[in-house]
Design an enzyme around this catalytic site. Sequence first.
Site, PDB file in Angstrom:
ATOM      1  N   GLU A   1       0.934  -1.174  -0.022  1.00 26.47           N
ATOM      2  CA  GLU A   1      -0.037   0.008   0.015  1.00 26.47           C
ATOM      3  C   GLU A   1       0.883   1.156  -0.086  1.00 26.47           C
ATOM      4  O   GLU A   1       1.693   1.403   0.805  1.00 26.47           O
ATOM      5  CB  GLU A   1      -0.888  -0.066   1.209  1.00 26.47           C
ATOM      6  CG  GLU A   1      -1.835  -1.214   1.181  1.00 26.47           C
ATOM      7  CD  GLU A   1      -2.432  -1.603   2.547  1.00 26.47           C
ATOM      8  OE1 GLU A   1      -2.065  -0.780   3.601  1.00 26.47           O
ATOM      9  OE2 GLU A   1      -3.044  -2.562   2.678  1.00 26.47           O
TER      10      GLU A   1
ATOM     11  N   LEU B   1      -6.343  -1.889  -0.771  1.00 28.43           N
ATOM     12  CA  LEU B   1      -5.907  -1.812   0.647  1.00 28.43           C
ATOM     13  C   LEU B   1      -6.580  -2.995   1.263  1.00 28.43           C
ATOM     14  O   LEU B   1      -7.466  -3.030   1.797  1.00 28.43           O
ATOM     15  CB  LEU B   1      -6.771  -0.375   1.202  1.00 28.43           C
ATOM     16  CG  LEU B   1      -6.119   0.342   2.508  1.00 28.43           C
ATOM     17  CD1 LEU B   1      -7.017   1.250   2.747  1.00 28.43           C
ATOM     18  CD2 LEU B   1      -6.102  -0.769   3.903  1.00 28.43           C
ATOM     19  N   ALA B   2      -5.866  -4.140   1.443  1.00 31.48           N
ATOM     20  CA  ALA B   2      -6.230  -5.295   1.610  1.00 31.48           C
ATOM     21  C   ALA B   2      -5.094  -6.351   1.945  1.00 31.48           C
ATOM     22  O   ALA B   2      -4.598  -6.807   0.981  1.00 31.48           O
ATOM     23  CB  ALA B   2      -7.161  -5.872   0.827  1.00 31.48           C
ATOM     24  N   GLU B   3      -5.030  -6.696   3.312  1.00 31.04           N
ATOM     25  CA  GLU B   3      -3.388  -7.402   3.345  1.00 31.04           C
ATOM     26  C   GLU B   3      -3.630  -8.784   3.221  1.00 31.04           C
ATOM     27  O   GLU B   3      -2.511  -9.152   2.496  1.00 31.04           O
ATOM     28  CB  GLU B   3      -3.002  -7.006   4.963  1.00 31.04           C
ATOM     29  CG  GLU B   3      -2.548  -5.838   5.263  1.00 31.04           C
ATOM     30  CD  GLU B   3      -3.661  -4.585   5.579  1.00 31.04           C
ATOM     31  OE1 GLU B   3      -4.887  -4.977   5.269  1.00 31.04           O
ATOM     32  OE2 GLU B   3      -3.151  -3.502   5.526  1.00 31.04           O
TER      33      GLU B   3
ATOM     34  N   PHE C   1       2.586  -0.980   8.531  1.00 33.73           N
ATOM     35  CA  PHE C   1       2.702  -1.160   9.856  1.00 33.73           C
ATOM     36  C   PHE C   1       2.742  -2.458  10.667  1.00 33.73           C
ATOM     37  O   PHE C   1       1.639  -3.191   9.996  1.00 33.73           O
ATOM     38  CB  PHE C   1       1.867  -0.192  10.678  1.00 33.73           C
ATOM     39  CG  PHE C   1       2.598   1.179  10.687  1.00 33.73           C
ATOM     40  CD1 PHE C   1       3.286   1.588  11.751  1.00 33.73           C
ATOM     41  CD2 PHE C   1       1.945   2.249   9.801  1.00 33.73           C
ATOM     42  CE1 PHE C   1       3.855   3.092  11.676  1.00 33.73           C
ATOM     43  CE2 PHE C   1       2.658   3.405   9.640  1.00 33.73           C
ATOM     44  CZ  PHE C   1       3.367   3.907  10.498  1.00 33.73           C
TER      45      PHE C   1
ATOM     46  N   GLY D   1       1.001  -3.685  12.938  1.00 33.52           N
ATOM     47  CA  GLY D   1      -0.375  -3.742  13.374  1.00 33.52           C
ATOM     48  C   GLY D   1      -1.316  -4.119  12.151  1.00 33.52           C
ATOM     49  O   GLY D   1      -2.488  -4.403  12.601  1.00 33.52           O
TER      50      GLY D   1
ATOM     51  N   PRO E   1      -4.784  -9.066   9.496  1.00 31.48           N
ATOM     52  CA  PRO E   1      -5.544  -9.369   8.178  1.00 31.48           C
ATOM     53  C   PRO E   1      -5.122 -10.563   7.540  1.00 31.48           C
ATOM     54  O   PRO E   1      -5.819 -11.201   6.807  1.00 31.48           O
ATOM     55  CB  PRO E   1      -6.174  -8.252   7.655  1.00 31.48           C
ATOM     56  CG  PRO E   1      -5.882  -7.040   8.222  1.00 31.48           C
ATOM     57  CD  PRO E   1      -4.644  -7.603   9.325  1.00 31.48           C
TER      58      PRO E   1
ATOM     59  N   HIS F   1       0.518   0.890  15.725  1.00 28.46           N
ATOM     60  CA  HIS F   1       1.523   1.227  14.912  1.00 28.46           C
ATOM     61  C   HIS F   1       3.009   1.085  15.557  1.00 28.46           C
ATOM     62  O   HIS F   1       3.909   1.499  15.310  1.00 28.46           O
ATOM     63  CB  HIS F   1       1.475   2.685  14.884  1.00 28.46           C
ATOM     64  CG  HIS F   1       0.462   3.341  13.855  1.00 28.46           C
ATOM     65  ND1 HIS F   1      -1.162   3.111  14.218  1.00 28.46           N
ATOM     66  CD2 HIS F   1       0.401   3.764  12.263  1.00 28.46           C
ATOM     67  CE1 HIS F   1      -1.627   3.403  13.209  1.00 28.46           C
ATOM     68  NE2 HIS F   1      -0.694   3.832  11.900  1.00 28.46           N
TER      69      HIS F   1
HETATM   70  C1  LIG Z   1      -5.591  -2.943   8.088  1.00 29.74           C
HETATM   71  C2  LIG Z   1      -4.863  -1.768   7.841  1.00 29.74           C
HETATM   72  N1  LIG Z   1      -4.257  -1.573   6.816  1.00 29.74           N
HETATM   73  C3  LIG Z   1      -3.486  -0.360   6.537  1.00 29.74           C
HETATM   74  C4  LIG Z   1      -3.492   0.635   7.356  1.00 29.74           C
HETATM   75  C5  LIG Z   1      -3.078   1.862   7.083  1.00 29.74           C
HETATM   76  N2  LIG Z   1      -3.787   2.883   6.699  1.00 29.74           N
HETATM   77  C6  LIG Z   1      -4.374   4.053   7.548  1.00 29.74           C
HETATM   78  S1  LIG Z   1      -5.310   4.881   6.714  1.00 29.74           S
HETATM   79  C7  LIG Z   1      -5.379   4.291   5.209  1.00 29.74           C
HETATM   80  C8  LIG Z   1      -6.022   4.606   4.113  1.00 29.74           C
HETATM   81  C9  LIG Z   1      -7.448   4.494   4.429  1.00 29.74           C
HETATM   82  O1  LIG Z   1      -8.196   4.962   3.385  1.00 29.74           O
HETATM   83  P1  LIG Z   1      -9.921   5.024   3.267  1.00 29.74           P
HETATM   84  O2  LIG Z   1     -10.399   4.116   3.647  1.00 29.74           O
HETATM   85  O3  LIG Z   1     -10.260   5.652   2.027  1.00 29.74           O
HETATM   86  O4  LIG Z   1     -10.094   6.516   4.374  1.00 29.74           O
HETATM   87  P2  LIG Z   1      -9.508   7.819   4.527  1.00 29.74           P
HETATM   88  O5  LIG Z   1      -8.040   7.798   5.120  1.00 29.74           O
HETATM   89  O6  LIG Z   1      -9.613   8.245   3.139  1.00 29.74           O
HETATM   90  O7  LIG Z   1     -10.503   8.380   5.310  1.00 29.74           O
HETATM   91  C10 LIG Z   1      -4.299   3.289   5.342  1.00 29.74           C
HETATM   92  C11 LIG Z   1      -3.939   2.318   4.160  1.00 29.74           C
HETATM   93  C12 LIG Z   1      -4.580   0.590   8.418  1.00 29.74           C
HETATM   94  N3  LIG Z   1      -5.041   1.588   9.490  1.00 29.74           N
HETATM   95  N4  LIG Z   1      -5.196  -0.692   8.608  1.00 29.74           N
END
Ligand SMILES: Cc1ncc(C[n+]2csc(CCOP(=O)(O)OP(=O)(O)O)c2C)c(N)n1
Lengths: 336, 336, 381, 381
Positions: free
Chosen positions: B30, B59-61, B84, B86, B90, B130
């Site tokens: 990501e 965005l999917a581990e 990160f 944490g 998934p 984190h």
């Molecule tokens: C399982 C997981 N993977 C990765 C992250 C890191 N991360 C935090 S916010 C984010 C983007 C989220 O995008 P979105 O769902 O569109 O929400 P937005 O930030 O745009 O409000 C990522 C990849 C996380 N918090 N949790």
Amino acid sequence: MSETLTLSKAIGTGLRRALADDDKVVLMGEDIGRLGGVFRVTEGLQRDFGPDRVMDTPLAEAGIMGTAIGLAFRGYRPVVEIQFDGFIYPAFDQIVAQLAKLHYRTRGNVRMPITVRVPYGGGIGSVEHHSESPEAYFAHTAGLRVVTCSNPQDAHTMIRQAIASDDPVMFFEPKRRYWAKGEVDETIDDSTLPMGSARVAAEGTDVTLVAYGPLVKTALDAAAAAADDGLSVEVVDLRSLSPIDFDTVEASVRKTGRLVITHEAAQFGGLGAEIAASITDRCFYHLEAAPARVTGFDTPYPAAKLEEHFLPDLDRILDAVDRVLGRENSLTGGLV
Amino acid sequence: MSETLTLSKAIGTGLRRALADDDKVVLMGEDIGRLGGVFRVTEGLQRDFGPDRVMDTPLAEAGIMGTAIGLAFRGYRPVVEIQFDGFIYPAFDQIVAQLAKLHYRTRGNVRMPITVRVPYGGGIGSVEHHSESPEAYFAHTAGLRVVTCSNPQDAHTMIRQAIASDDPVMFFEPKRRYWAKGEVDETIDDSTLPMGSARVAAEGTDVTLVAYGPLVKTALDAAAAAADDGLSVEVVDLRSLSPIDFDTVEASVRKTGRLVITHEAAQFGGLGAEIAASITDRCFYHLEAAPARVTGFDTPYPAAKLEEHFLPDLDRILDAVDRVLGRENSLTGGLV
Amino acid sequence: MRSAISEQQSGSEENSLSEVFGPDEELIQILTPFGERVSQPLFDSWIDDVDSAALLALYEDMVVVRRIDTEATALQRQGELGLWAPLLGQEAAQIGSARALRSDDFVFTSYRENAVAYCRGVQLVDLVKVWRGVANSGWNPFEVNMATPAVIIGAQSLHATGYAMGCQKDGVDSVAVAYFGDGATSQGDVNEAMIFAASFHAPVIFFCQNNQWAISEPVGLQAVRPISDRSPGFGIPSLRVDGNDVLAVTATMRIALDRARTGGGPTFIEAVTYRMGPHTTSDDPTKYEDVDLHAQWAAKDPILRLERHLEATGVLDDAARASVKEKSDEVARGFRAACHTLDDPEPLAVFDHVYSAPHSGVDRQKRQYAAYLSYIEGGTR
Amino acid sequence: MRSAISEQQSGSEENSLSEVFGPDEELIQILTPFGERVSQPLFDSWIDDVDSAALLALYEDMVVVRRIDTEATALQRQGELGLWAPLLGQEAAQIGSARALRSDDFVFTSYRENAVAYCRGVQLVDLVKVWRGVANSGWNPFEVNMATPAVIIGAQSLHATGYAMGCQKDGVDSVAVAYFGDGATSQGDVNEAMIFAASFHAPVIFFCQNNQWAISEPVGLQAVRPISDRSPGFGIPSLRVDGNDVLAVTATMRIALDRARTGGGPTFIEAVTYRMGPHTTSDDPTKYEDVDLHAQWAAKDPILRLERHLEATGVLDDAARASVKEKSDEVARGFRAACHTLDDPEPLAVFDHVYSAPHSGVDRQKRQYAAYLSYIEGGTR
Ligand SMILES: Cc1ncc(C[n+]2csc(CCOP(=O)(O)OP(=O)(O)O)c2C)c(N)n1
Ligand SMILES: Cc1ncc(C[n+]2csc(CCOP(=O)(O)OP(=O)(O)O)c2C)c(N)n1
Ligand SMILES: [Mg+2]
Ligand SMILES: [Mg+2]
């Protein structure tokens, strides 16, 4: 007052009591309704309590855990069945990052009285993912309580204690002992038997043998065999894996000076390491020998025809007993 | 020949070399493309190797891990970035039930040369999820190799070794040391430095102090402070967490007779337990005291303002050094 | 041609939603970017009561939460907060949806829903505890019927679904709402949540703020079709709404709430909006954001258009403007002051609330660490 | 009115699929339960070449795999196998789809795809190694371009997607196929697979055998809409086919393969069929299965209808019948014999192949266990 039940039936009656006593208790899982679960632990419960209390869920473990958490937010006490040990991993995130942490995260405002029932361990001749012992992952996870039972009475009492607990409890059920029978007194007051306490299953003076779940029977057999050899082995059944009742283990080791630990899970990073390390720390000067571990190997669970090798058995346990006693054993190769 | 690089840059140059040397190497994760990852480790790589080699993923581990496995089936060598520590849960099922087991399952027919890069550990003042140290989960999982680096040179060499490995490697990166600088010689022949070997980072004779990843620096600081106190502490940097190079640790403990282990992960069921148990088993009669563990607590990772307490620091390590030396310490309360 | 409102719920249920069709990519919009309030026959009745006073209140909310955002960003720059996740640009989506809720509804969000929290009555000081690092979460969820944010993307969607299943069992007409982003829709959890919600016909609303970005990743990487196209296949009707139009958001949310309360089951709302700021204060969008795109969206600003409307209709006069300004200044002042009152936690708090009952392992560690602290303070080491 | 073939792929791509509409719940069917071959203008051209000889070959395949099933079930009852997962009733879905593949395509399945394995050239003896407990999997995936089964429901869908992404990178027109069940569609993995496949436009086919059951759970618990309704929302067109009709399955699979080979991206096929037997030999469907439902489906048996067709068209004469019988007898005999040749693995094999290179931990354990075994065999203990 007491009746003879199989371990699975003892859990089933515990679930039935919990459902009857508290209408916030709900059961969730795959095939737990009409089928009564693949091990029939929940047999008859949907019929008697209805599909609102005993819910077949879609085939998705994260979904089951996550919705159980939501139900707990709403004041429910979900009891989740994971069909087999090896199917718990899709729910790992919901368990480790949510279930375990919510109480801490919210400084005690949100309680998670969820019980996760997991049939675990090998010895049933099954295919991959059906014989795993993942308890160490959860015991290493702060915020979870982890317990396992070895006999019908404990199974019955502990499942009720687990459901009554306001903390999340991972409840590991020794699937190869589901059919073991024993006396169950359902009137025993749960609260007098803390779920977190270990039990001296057989007294002895020469060696302390720590076991839990499916291997308690094997440990008791080993102790009996050792007795024939003139050795007195004390068997401690841990019951709780987080926390571990180290006081009970320590008291035993202070007496015997020797410690053998057995579990089915892989040795490396397994709970045997924690027990060896903690007990060494607590009573280093009482130990006559290094604690010995008799465990599954550091391999994936093998094919069914190999599981007799993978699983700790009476002979391997006795070999370790010999080892901590400084007797001839497989490592000294007879050349002590 | 060598240049001064930060640890993160040292990994970046390692990735760059791997991409240049083998067109089967692909990077997935990501925000690793244009952004270069939230820690900028992959900065510039998508620009130079294109989005087919350096892939931003949905965005999917689990999706990332699962498709990486499919790519490995097709002969690729994916390097996956988990943003990160944490966020790895998934993907836990794909890692534990598939990645780790495929080679064993197929009796060696299917290789999984996948590297999973995980920035881990605390000390950066961040919010929940984190700052986790999940290495014990993976070290307890047969079929995975687990490594971590503590300095730029190792970071560079080891990431290349990890990518070259035909086994899956969990590559834990000590995120709070990303900005630590050091000399990196990129011409060092990887193969001469087995990724699985520990390193004596400082020699000493009184106590063996085992550390890895982010705490190696802390351990070295502690050793320096102890030296001021007239104590000679040998610091072993494990580098590999599965397997652990017990020969190196054992050799040190046979010399010092005393062992302190430190890690950020929770103590209960952490790798410190395995090290204590294994070393006790290997050289019980050389130990002058029970091995001591200085670790994160058995709590979820706390709020940022509490992490200084949670994280092992120089003082807590020195206290444990005192303890294994039978000197006055916090547990004896000054009343030795 | 596809439907802005997709309705594939089978069975006898008659629902006006299924009658509405519009051109591809069309969004439900009532307030245009130029501040014109247009009639939408299918939606008007849901917002008949939103008169000038109500609009002004929504405007004030939006101005206030934008001010909170600015203040928090400043606090972060000044080192008072470790991080902040601005909602800049998403005010209408959050205010419009959250103001439609009843207090007995229960909300599960991610980290960016500060305006939702504001509407739920979360104290601002509680909002920053996490970012200041003094706690892992800020408030008691049961006091405001809003869970503290889930940082693990998507996880809360399942919690909301389970909560809704509980409401259903309890026979109440409370509704659970899951807020998440466009990026979250790629997570298994969100998809499983839709499956559970559909199977159990749970009174849950999936409110997706499609702000076009997941950190640096454009929504096109997560979805090659509009996100609202997904839920109908799971048996959950969806509404695709202009997320910068507080009126349209209000209408769609009310429709969804009504469905949920009256046994209609789950609804999915995609609020199409834009993240005008960085992902968080530590992000640098210049690395990936197209300036033209940014400018396009700036023209659709949710506050600007309501301002235009209120100006055109003579509601936003000098007095009203002053009052809104005063309110937001006051909130900002209070916010900043409260932020400074936050004390660091006691060291031993690290051990509290891991469990709700004694746990021999943690309890022992706590005792040992207490001994250690007093030993250290004794200055021996 | 909804589409049996849902096509929501946007953009310039012209595809005849989008033109086909049919009544709700309608399945693509070419061979009726009465054995009549009907014309389906949009599909006929894809199976023009499936003449009498080809049909007879498909018939033979189906009879043979049913025979394998019967034989394996018998072997299980006799204690030769620990377990068996019969495909009874799903022969057309598996044979029709698998026979459409090229040898360089790559297949990822679950545990019930024995007929697919048969078509890929998997040795029958290799099929039972797992169930006999002598190995954790049966064959070298690269010899037949089929991975050994994934027991974790849905996991393989992501592997297929990743493999397809690899084909794409390699610039070849090989296709990856993921087989899974109706139950699997509830797993996050399957949904994430669709998301990745759509985002990367991967040449993968999701072949879902909706056999109405996930162990004891009816498909209605997993999905309140037809399963094929889901993928279009992700941007993946779907085909809903009568899974008991080998011709229709062949046609749809060929369409999907062609799409994938020519850069059209992923396709989802729902083959609607029925699990006529138990989930596995240790299952007891009488606990949950409705007898009437079973009877309804028995009437739609995939072999029966092809038999009727071949009889009506005079293809299945006595000679052909005898030949098919002979073939299946022979296969069954060989199967049974091979099963008996399977030796138990050597004890130390438990340590083999955990890693591909030395690992000091496992290697040490192996040495110690070898020492233990010889010590024990020495009879000392
Ligand atoms: C399982 C997981 N993977 C990765 C992250 C890191 N991360 C935090 S916010 C984010 C983007 C989220 O995008 P979105 O769902 O569109 O929400 P937005 O930030 O745009 O409000 C990522 C990849 C996380 N918090 N949790
Ligand atoms: C992750 C996971 N959860 C649960 C199981 C147990 N299990 C095995 S088969 C099955 C049902 C699968 O149903 P479906 O996907 O429809 O395939 P079918 O058996 O009908 O071919 C279940 C629940 C599993 N193997 N993996
Ligand atoms: Mg977003
Ligand atoms: Mg099925």
